[in-house]
Design a protein around this motif. Sequence first.
Motif, PDB file in Angstrom:
ATOM      1  N   HIS A  96       0.804  -1.217   0.000  1.00 40.87           N
ATOM      2  CA  HIS A  96       0.000   0.000   0.000  1.00 40.87           C
ATOM      3  C   HIS A  96       0.843   1.276   0.000  1.00 40.87           C
ATOM      4  O   HIS A  96       0.379   2.325  -0.447  1.00 40.87           O
ATOM      5  N   THR A 147      -2.902   2.449  -7.273  1.00 37.35           N
ATOM      6  CA  THR A 147      -3.864   1.359  -7.134  1.00 37.35           C
ATOM      7  C   THR A 147      -3.554   0.274  -8.156  1.00 37.35           C
ATOM      8  O   THR A 147      -3.360   0.552  -9.340  1.00 37.35           O
ATOM      9  N   ARG A 162      -6.548   3.545  -2.043  1.00 37.45           N
ATOM     10  CA  ARG A 162      -7.902   3.002  -1.926  1.00 37.45           C
ATOM     11  C   ARG A 162      -8.851   4.108  -1.477  1.00 37.45           C
ATOM     12  O   ARG A 162      -8.516   4.885  -0.592  1.00 37.45           O
TER      13      ARG A 162
END
Length: 436
Positions: A186, A201, A221
Amino acid sequence: MLLRWYKGFSHKGNPMQLVEQISKQVLQQNLSRFVPIVRLEKGAKKKTFYFFIAIESPNIGEVPSEVQLKLLQLPFFKYGIKGSTSFSYEEIKSMVGANHYVEDYTNPIPYQFVKKVDDRPFEFIALHPIEQSSADTEALSHRHEHLLYWLSALGSGTWESFKKACEALKLEEPKRILRRLRLLGHIEFAPDGNRWCTAPTALVKVRSDCASDKFILCGQRSINLPRKLELYATVEVKKQPRGEAPPCISLQIDIIEKISSEFTVANAGEVSSQLGTILPDISNWKQSLRCLQGIVPSLYEWKRFDGNDFVSCVSPRETGMYQMWAASEQQSSCYTLFYEQESNRWLQGDWYGLRFLALQHDRFECIVHYDPVSWRLAIPVSQRWPEIYERALVLASGLLPTYQGSWLLYENVGLELVQQLSDKLNVKWEEASTYA
């Protein structure tokens, strides 16, 4: 819902022995769900110092009866801090150092390296099934999810901004959180540790028995993205172990091009397999670590990791893992480094990676067990791999490892990946079965 608060005491003696003894009692009495953390006063030495235990209960100041009867009757809880029966983290933050997770004393960081581990991890699983989600796990997971939303919206920032975001969401230990977000693909962090940025993403392919392809969602996200993806794929949301990171979002997709054309989402392929192929062996990885220049040993105090603990030493003279801090401060260590005697280099890297190097240098036999039936890999918690190699394991499923006894369990790991990484890390692997 349980609330976390702290109860304070004073004690005279060895700080680390105190933490070890408390952790041992909590684990033996099965109280870790009530007492997860021990915190020591900064610079605690073998003199009188303060320490705090985190307690989780429905009401602030309310000690669970099991804790009162089985733990607080012990002698090192004899002297409570006068004037207050409970403290918030904000009230003690300025006087305490790093926290010590009770469960770290079955997989301790940075103390108590366990040289001998149970050699039947999958039999342990059969006897002690992996715990399911609880209300507390749900709440913690929710806060981590909102952290990822915030990071995604901002895109990048300083380490201070990351810490403040964690603090605002009442998430402790930002360094640990950062590591988990990196493992899950992430977020990335600058080598100097000053800045972070979220990854784009991406859909990462994982192994699956289903007819359609299975992917996990990595990187940035938004709160609406999973709902939108449901129009094109079967979406499953799964909580991370203990809720210590944003949930894993997996997708069963028949035609991935449909999603790529509708959203700004890259198809990253099977990243775990790619990493297994391109990652260097442990020797070359060590050579790639950041080298710190200009260290004058006489200006610092030192401790060397001896395979069991950090032991004070006058000055680094042999290859190994060291803690160093300014001699005048008497506080927590400034750096944990790996010293390579031959080249006189000071190497900086993730804590587990440096410990792994120390084990390898001391020729300690590192092991893993693999179950080809369940696609599970078990690694001793005391031999956890360097972060970039662990990332390959985590991205095989999108899930962080689960703690089971003295082992870490990784899901959905293919045999080829196990063979590749074991060879590169000089790890001995054995095949075992959950049902043996």
